[in-house]
Write a protein that holds these residues in place. Structure first.
Motif, mmCIF file in Angstrom:
data_model
loop_
_atom_site.group_PDB
_atom_site.id
_atom_site.type_symbol
_atom_site.label_atom_id
_atom_site.label_comp_id
_atom_site.label_asym_id
_atom_site.label_seq_id
_atom_site.Cartn_x
_atom_site.Cartn_y
_atom_site.Cartn_z
ATOM 1 N N ILE A 301 1.640 -7.041 13.717
ATOM 2 C CA ILE A 301 2.654 -8.045 14.099
ATOM 3 C C ILE A 301 2.038 -9.170 14.928
ATOM 4 O O ILE A 301 2.696 -9.771 15.777
ATOM 5 N N LYS A 302 0.788 -9.475 14.671
ATOM 6 C CA LYS A 302 0.146 -10.607 15.355
ATOM 7 C C LYS A 302 0.974 -11.867 15.148
ATOM 8 O O LYS A 302 1.154 -12.677 16.058
ATOM 9 N N ASN A 303 1.491 -12.032 13.923
ATOM 10 C CA ASN A 303 2.478 -13.088 13.656
ATOM 11 C C ASN A 303 3.814 -12.393 13.433
ATOM 12 O O ASN A 303 4.080 -11.882 12.339
ATOM 13 N N PRO A 304 4.680 -12.351 14.447
ATOM 14 C CA PRO A 304 5.952 -11.606 14.329
ATOM 15 C C PRO A 304 6.846 -12.116 13.197
ATOM 16 O O PRO A 304 7.648 -11.367 12.656
ATOM 17 N N GLU A 305 6.696 -13.400 12.849
ATOM 18 C CA GLU A 305 7.519 -13.970 11.781
ATOM 19 C C GLU A 305 7.060 -13.483 10.409
ATOM 20 O O GLU A 305 7.843 -13.435 9.461
ATOM 21 N N GLN A 306 5.780 -13.131 10.305
ATOM 22 C CA GLN A 306 5.224 -12.661 9.040
ATOM 23 C C GLN A 306 4.289 -11.482 9.303
ATOM 24 O O GLN A 306 3.079 -11.654 9.405
ATOM 25 N N PRO A 307 4.844 -10.280 9.440
ATOM 26 C CA PRO A 307 3.992 -9.114 9.665
ATOM 27 C C PRO A 307 2.965 -8.948 8.548
ATOM 28 O O PRO A 307 3.164 -9.414 7.416
ATOM 29 N N MET A 308 1.876 -8.312 8.895
ATOM 30 C CA MET A 308 0.788 -8.087 7.950
ATOM 31 C C MET A 308 1.298 -7.422 6.670
ATOM 32 O O MET A 308 2.158 -6.542 6.709
ATOM 33 N N THR A 309 0.778 -7.872 5.521
ATOM 34 C CA THR A 309 1.187 -7.293 4.245
ATOM 35 C C THR A 309 0.013 -7.261 3.281
ATOM 36 O O THR A 309 -0.854 -8.140 3.311
ATOM 37 N N PHE A 310 -0.004 -6.245 2.441
ATOM 38 C CA PHE A 310 -0.979 -6.185 1.358
ATOM 39 C C PHE A 310 -0.297 -6.318 -0.003
ATOM 40 O O PHE A 310 -0.941 -6.165 -1.033
ATOM 41 N N ILE A 311 0.988 -6.616 0.012
ATOM 42 C CA ILE A 311 1.724 -6.755 -1.248
ATOM 43 C C ILE A 311 1.462 -8.118 -1.886
ATOM 44 O O ILE A 311 1.253 -8.222 -3.093
ATOM 45 N N ALA A 312 1.473 -9.162 -1.061
ATOM 46 C CA ALA A 312 1.330 -10.525 -1.579
ATOM 47 C C ALA A 312 0.185 -11.241 -0.871
ATOM 48 O O ALA A 312 -0.129 -10.948 0.291
ATOM 49 N N ASP A 313 -0.435 -12.197 -1.593
ATOM 50 C CA ASP A 313 -1.474 -13.009 -0.976
ATOM 51 C C ASP A 313 -0.847 -14.242 -0.329
ATOM 52 O O ASP A 313 0.382 -14.368 -0.276
ATOM 53 N N GLU A 314 -1.672 -15.147 0.148
ATOM 54 C CA GLU A 314 -1.162 -16.318 0.866
ATOM 55 C C GLU A 314 -0.290 -17.211 -0.010
ATOM 56 O O GLU A 314 0.579 -17.929 0.482
ATOM 57 N N SER A 315 -0.513 -17.163 -1.323
ATOM 58 C CA SER A 315 0.284 -17.992 -2.229
ATOM 59 C C SER A 315 1.590 -17.309 -2.629
ATOM 60 O O SER A 315 2.423 -17.907 -3.303
ATOM 61 N N GLY A 316 1.754 -16.032 -2.220
ATOM 62 C CA GLY A 316 2.957 -15.290 -2.558
ATOM 63 C C GLY A 316 2.834 -14.448 -3.813
ATOM 64 O O GLY A 316 3.764 -13.731 -4.184
ATOM 65 N N ALA A 317 1.667 -14.530 -4.477
ATOM 66 C CA ALA A 317 1.450 -13.740 -5.695
ATOM 67 C C ALA A 317 1.036 -12.315 -5.329
ATOM 68 O O ALA A 317 0.579 -12.050 -4.208
ATOM 69 N N PHE A 318 1.187 -11.385 -6.276
ATOM 70 C CA PHE A 318 0.759 -10.009 -6.040
ATOM 71 C C PHE A 318 -0.722 -9.985 -5.675
ATOM 72 O O PHE A 318 -1.547 -10.647 -6.312
ATOM 73 N N ARG A 319 -1.040 -9.205 -4.662
ATOM 74 C CA ARG A 319 -2.421 -9.168 -4.170
ATOM 75 C C ARG A 319 -3.190 -8.017 -4.811
ATOM 76 O O ARG A 319 -2.805 -6.856 -4.678
ATOM 77 N N VAL A 320 -4.256 -8.350 -5.500
ATOM 78 C CA VAL A 320 -5.139 -7.332 -6.074
ATOM 79 C C VAL A 320 -6.160 -6.942 -5.006
ATOM 80 O O VAL A 320 -6.857 -7.794 -4.463
ATOM 81 N N ILE A 321 -6.230 -5.634 -4.699
ATOM 82 C CA ILE A 321 -7.070 -5.149 -3.602
ATOM 83 C C ILE A 321 -8.292 -4.448 -4.169
ATOM 84 O O ILE A 321 -8.186 -3.502 -4.941
ATOM 85 N N GLU A 322 -9.459 -4.934 -3.770
ATOM 86 C CA GLU A 322 -10.695 -4.292 -4.232
ATOM 87 C C GLU A 322 -11.608 -3.898 -3.079
ATOM 88 O O GLU A 322 -12.553 -3.148 -3.280
ATOM 89 N N ASP A 323 -11.316 -4.396 -1.878
ATOM 90 C CA ASP A 323 -12.270 -4.209 -0.773
ATOM 91 C C ASP A 323 -11.800 -3.222 0.284
ATOM 92 O O ASP A 323 -12.411 -3.102 1.341
ATOM 93 N N ILE A 324 -10.709 -2.473 0.022
ATOM 94 C CA ILE A 324 -10.222 -1.492 0.997
ATOM 95 C C ILE A 324 -10.317 -0.099 0.378
ATOM 96 O O ILE A 324 -9.846 0.102 -0.750
ATOM 97 N N PRO A 325 -10.935 0.869 1.070
ATOM 98 C CA PRO A 325 -11.041 2.218 0.517
ATOM 99 C C PRO A 325 -9.650 2.790 0.250
ATOM 100 O O PRO A 325 -8.672 2.484 0.931
ATOM 101 N N LYS A 326 -9.557 3.675 -0.762
ATOM 102 C CA LYS A 326 -8.282 4.296 -1.101
ATOM 103 C C LYS A 326 -7.883 5.357 -0.081
ATOM 104 O O LYS A 326 -6.709 5.725 0.025
ATOM 105 N N GLN A 327 -8.852 5.898 0.652
ATOM 106 C CA GLN A 327 -8.610 6.973 1.622
ATOM 107 C C GLN A 327 -8.116 8.222 0.917
ATOM 108 O O GLN A 327 -7.126 8.788 1.301
#
Length: 327
Positions: A301-327
């Motif tokens: 919540i560093k930006n309370p108006e826009q909490p962190m998300t991995f769903i969408a990128d800065e343009s609002g499109a679906f974000r494809v994730i390749e650099d985060i381990p699946k755990q």
């Protein structure tokens, strides 16, 4: 339809001599089933794994059982087999299952946990010599869940809309993934395994799916990274908490079947169905769901108006994730 609906909450009957689903008297201590399907526990080595109860006591998955008549056990076994076969096929098999069948499968697990929680509470009250403190709102929800679960043994029709919604999503999980969560106060359930995940909201008449329509549309037709699914899951668990209605249902028994009709959620107060979304509270929920990746509340919540998300990128499109381990 010879059999009538059974209500264990009338006299709070949660002993091991009465079938949890039918109310039939049992003749043997062997008449019981596991809360979690045996095939699932064996596949993931869960039998001796710890399961935390609401009173903070730790039990094992294998110790969670339900007293169950032969007839009810047979019906549950047929349902379990159908779900097991679908799960063996992965996401595409589970996605094709009817919502009612998935509800019965999820409901049996969630109500099984509830039953064991109630038994533990009754036992603790007997030891302490006091009365068991049990919310009437929870009794109302659990009674409705138990009644609907009797669709396993009685012809039952859900009229107009289902009281429940089961969301099945494709997820790129590590091969050995088994991630189970529930919140019995809000009747929400999630399970992540194989190449899919499930979120079930059991008494919201579909309103959570409407609330999250925008994010669900964003992820449509995409295979999710586990961190993306956990974000959706956090949203659902948080809005299940914000849901401020106690749904009512009419159960009409006829000689042919039981008809179940949800009553309208709008009430005379004209309050919104969900309380206001608070970014900090959501951030705390998300921090818990994202524990495997180590993100802190401050980062989220560093930006309370826009909490962190991995769903969408800065343009609002679906974000494809390749650099985060699946755990």
């Amino acid at each position: 339809m010879a059999r009538k609906l059974y209500n264990p909450f009338l006299d709070f009957k949660f002993d091991n001599q009465t079938c949890f689903l039918t109310g039939d008297a049992l003749v043997s201590a062997d008449e019981q089933i596991q809360v979690f399907p045996v095939w699932m526990m064996r596949a993931f080595g869960l039998e001796e794994s710890p399961f935390k109860m609401l009173d903070e006591n730790i039990v094992t998955y294998k110790s969670l059982k339900l007293p169950c008549s032969v007839d009810a056990a047979q019906a549950i076994g047929i349902m379990d087999d159908a779900v097991e076969q679908a799960i063996e096929q992965g996401y595409h098999g589970v996605r094709e299952l009817p919502q009612e069948l998935l509800f019965q499968w999820v409901g049996r697990i969630l109500y099984g946990v509830v039953f064991n929680e109630i038994q533990a509470g009754v036992k603790q009250a007997l030891i302490s010599g006091g009365d068991m403190n049990f919310s009437q709102a929870l009794v109302h929800k659990f009674r409705n869940l138990h009644t609907m679960l009797q669709s396993l043994i009685l012809p039952m029709e859900f009229e107009h809309k289902n009281p429940f919604t089961i969301l099945v999503l494709p997820v790129d999980n590590p091969a050995d993934t088994f991630n189970y969560r529930d919140e019995i106060n809000t009747l929400i359930f999630s399970l992540r395994m194989k190449d899919f995940a499930i979120i079930a909201t059991l008494q919201d008449n579909g309103t959570n799916a409407i609330y999250h329509e925008e994010v669900l549309e964003k992820v449509k037709d995409h295979v999710l990274h586990p961190i993306q699914f956990e974000e959706i899951c956090a949203r659902y668990f948080y809005t299940a908490y914000l849901f401020n209605r106690l749904p009512e249902y009419t159960f009409m028994e006829t000689p042919q079947k039981v008809f179940v009709e949800p009553m309208p959620l709008n009430d005379w107060t004209l309050k919104p169905i969900f309380d206001n979304w608070q970014a900090k509270t959501y951030g705390q929920v998300l921090e818990n769901f994202w524990k495997p990746w180590g993100f802190t509340l401050f980062e989220i919540i560093k930006n309370p108006e826009q909490p962190m998300t991995f769903i969408a990128d800065e343009s609002g499109a679906f974000r494809v994730i390749e650099d985060i381990p699946k755990q």
